[in-house]
Design an enzyme around this catalytic site. Structure first.
Site, short mmCIF file in Angstrom:
data_model
loop_
_atom_site.label_atom_id
_atom_site.label_comp_id
_atom_site.label_asym_id
_atom_site.label_seq_id
_atom_site.Cartn_x
_atom_site.Cartn_y
_atom_site.Cartn_z
N HIS A 159 0.82 -1.23 0.00
CA HIS A 159 0.00 0.00 0.00
C HIS A 159 0.85 1.27 0.00
O HIS A 159 0.34 2.36 -0.27
CB HIS A 159 -0.93 0.04 1.22
CG HIS A 159 -1.99 -1.01 1.21
ND1 HIS A 159 -2.90 -1.13 0.19
CD2 HIS A 159 -2.28 -2.02 2.08
CE1 HIS A 159 -3.72 -2.15 0.43
NE2 HIS A 159 -3.36 -2.71 1.58
N ASP A 195 -2.56 -10.32 -2.67
CA ASP A 195 -3.13 -9.91 -1.39
C ASP A 195 -4.61 -9.57 -1.60
O ASP A 195 -5.01 -9.14 -2.69
CB ASP A 195 -2.38 -8.68 -0.86
CG ASP A 195 -2.80 -8.25 0.53
OD1 ASP A 195 -2.09 -8.61 1.49
OD2 ASP A 195 -3.84 -7.56 0.66
N HIS A 197 -6.20 -7.08 -0.63
CA HIS A 197 -6.38 -5.65 -0.88
C HIS A 197 -5.57 -5.21 -2.10
O HIS A 197 -4.46 -5.69 -2.32
CB HIS A 197 -5.94 -4.84 0.34
CG HIS A 197 -6.61 -5.27 1.61
ND1 HIS A 197 -6.03 -6.18 2.48
CD2 HIS A 197 -7.81 -4.94 2.13
CE1 HIS A 197 -6.86 -6.37 3.51
NE2 HIS A 197 -7.94 -5.64 3.32
N ASP A 284 -4.56 -12.94 3.09
CA ASP A 284 -5.81 -12.46 3.67
C ASP A 284 -7.02 -12.76 2.77
O ASP A 284 -8.14 -12.35 3.06
CB ASP A 284 -5.74 -10.96 4.04
CG ASP A 284 -4.99 -10.11 3.05
OD1 ASP A 284 -4.66 -10.60 1.95
OD2 ASP A 284 -4.73 -8.92 3.37
C1 SP5 Z 1 -1.19 -5.24 3.80
C2 SP5 Z 1 -2.65 -5.28 4.10
O1 SP5 Z 1 -3.27 -6.33 4.00
N1 SP5 Z 1 -3.22 -4.15 4.53
C3 SP5 Z 1 -4.62 -4.10 4.82
C4 SP5 Z 1 -5.00 -2.84 5.50
C5 SP5 Z 1 -6.45 -2.79 5.83
N2 SP5 Z 1 -6.70 -1.74 6.75
C6 SP5 Z 1 -8.02 -1.21 6.86
C7 SP5 Z 1 -9.07 -2.25 6.89
C8 SP5 Z 1 -10.43 -1.67 7.05
C9 SP5 Z 1 -11.42 -2.76 6.80
N3 SP5 Z 1 -12.51 -2.72 7.70
C10 SP5 Z 1 -12.91 -4.06 8.10
C11 SP5 Z 1 -14.30 -4.37 7.78
C12 SP5 Z 1 -14.62 -5.72 8.29
N4 SP5 Z 1 -15.66 -6.34 7.52
ZN ZN Z 2 -4.24 -7.19 2.49
#
Ligand code: SP5
Ligand code: ZN
Length: 339
Positions: A159, A195, A197, A284
């Site tokens: 990120h 990943d 995300h 993840d």
């Molecule tokens: C490297 C990596 O996997 N970073 C991920 C960062 C995510 N951070 C914010 C997540 C916000 C998500 N909210 C959770 C909702 C649950 N359903």
């Molecule tokens: Zn992630």
């Protein structure tokens, strides 16, 4: 497969994040590494320390002022009379100035950060630097002739942009590895980001370049973090046009649909004619992950490893996310062992 890792990761601990309206301990925690290390040990995969790279090596993908900020942030926070975990609370969004970096630590933090979920604590910089050096070392080892290496990075990196941090990421380990491979003679490098995300930082860093292909499979930004990048119509710009490819998939996606996207992503990389590969390896996508919503089972991770290995490319795998800590070791080593 050789594994590069630094125990300095543990200095990044005690952070908090804003989650569902509450400040909670960060999901990105040192225990993740303990579980991966014990799975590596069971698989008889020994770990070696990273080499020392000068700070200069970070500037191939990051802004010098940004690196200085990360290095000095906690000290400045202390000088300003604060302690505990640093989180920003104001950001230069539309309508605000972005041509001036505020002198005070709160403004400076909001300038460089893009979320309120990426804490800086006293030991963060030591861990961040060691993590980046692990990725650089893994790339160097592959450039020296090893077929594949695994950089067990923590904190993760995908990120982090040229001059931004967020999503538990500070420096972009995968981008540093890809650039190191370029600098050591690989003409065309592909980054495959699996990943959950979108790897917004990696995409940004290489968006205008044709010498690094970026391909990512992830939860759709319509509902999933990081929300503001990772849509299917982002294809690169200028010389980089056609060298970014996104596969946003809906929350709830399981193996059948995931496998189809991965096969297509691998075809893209094959067509590109990459001569080296960097994998941003987040697990993840696992069904038990506490912050994600794909439905892959542990049995699918070896299949991911085998499919990626089918490219037959010199490969640097870089650890990214994965927050179901008790299963993270089996899932990560499942990919590596099958690879
Ligand atoms: C490297 C990596 O996997 N970073 C991920 C960062 C995510 N951070 C914010 C997540 C916000 C998500 N909210 C959770 C909702 C649950 N359903
Ligand atoms: Zn992630």
């Amino acid at each position: 497969m050789r594994v590069i890792h630094s125990p300095l990761h543990a200095r990044h601990d005690g952070g908090i994040e804003l989650h569902r309206g509450e400040l909670v301990p960060s999901f990105e925690m040192p225990a993740r590494i303990a579980y991966i290390l014990s799975a590596l040990e069971r698989a008889r995969m020994p770990v070696e320390a990273p080499r020392d790279f000068p700070l200069q090596a970070l500037l191939s993908v990051h802004d010098a002022g940004f690196v200085d900020f990360l290095r000095n942030a906690y000290a400045q926070w202390r000088v300003a009379g604060m302690s505990g975990s640093m989180l920003p609370s104001g950001f230069p969004a539309r309508g605000l100035r972005r041509d001036r970096i505020p002198a005070g630590i709160n403004g400076m933090m909001g300038y460089y950060a893009f979320d309120a979920g990426t804490p800086i604590v006293e030991g963060t910089w030591d861990a961040v630097l060691a993590s980046a050096q692990s990725a650089l070392t893994a790339a160097a080892v592959v450039a020296e002739g090893e077929r594949s290496t695994f950089a067990l990075c923590r904190p993760p990196g995908h990120h982090a942009g040229h001059s931004t941090y967020g999503g538990y990421c500070y420096l972009n380990n995968a981008a540093l590895a890809a650039q190191e491979l370029r600098d050591r003679g690989f003409a065309r490098v592909a980054v495959l980001d699996v990943d959950y995300h979108h790897g917004n930082g990696t995409q940004e860093i290489f968006y205008a370049r044709e010498d690094v292909l970026f391909v990512s499979i992830h939860g759709t930004p319509d509902t999933e973090y990081p929300y503001f990048l990772g849509y299917g119509d982002e294809r690169g710009i200028d010389a980089g046009e056609g060298f970014t490819r996104n596969f946003p998939l809906p929350a709830g996606t399981g193996w059948d649909d995931y496998r189809v996207a991965l096969a297509e992503a691998l075809e893209d990389i094959g067509r590109y004619g990459a001569d080296a590969l960097v994998v941003s390896l987040g697990v993840d996508t696992f069904e038990g992950d506490p912050i994600s919503a794909f439905k892959l089972g542990s049995r699918h991770f070896p299949q991911i490893g085998a499919m990626i290995a089918g490219l037959r490319l010199p490969t640097v795998l870089v650890q990214e996310g994965g927050y179901a800590v008790e299963e993270i070791g089996e899932n990560v080593v499942g990919v590596l062992a099958a690879f």
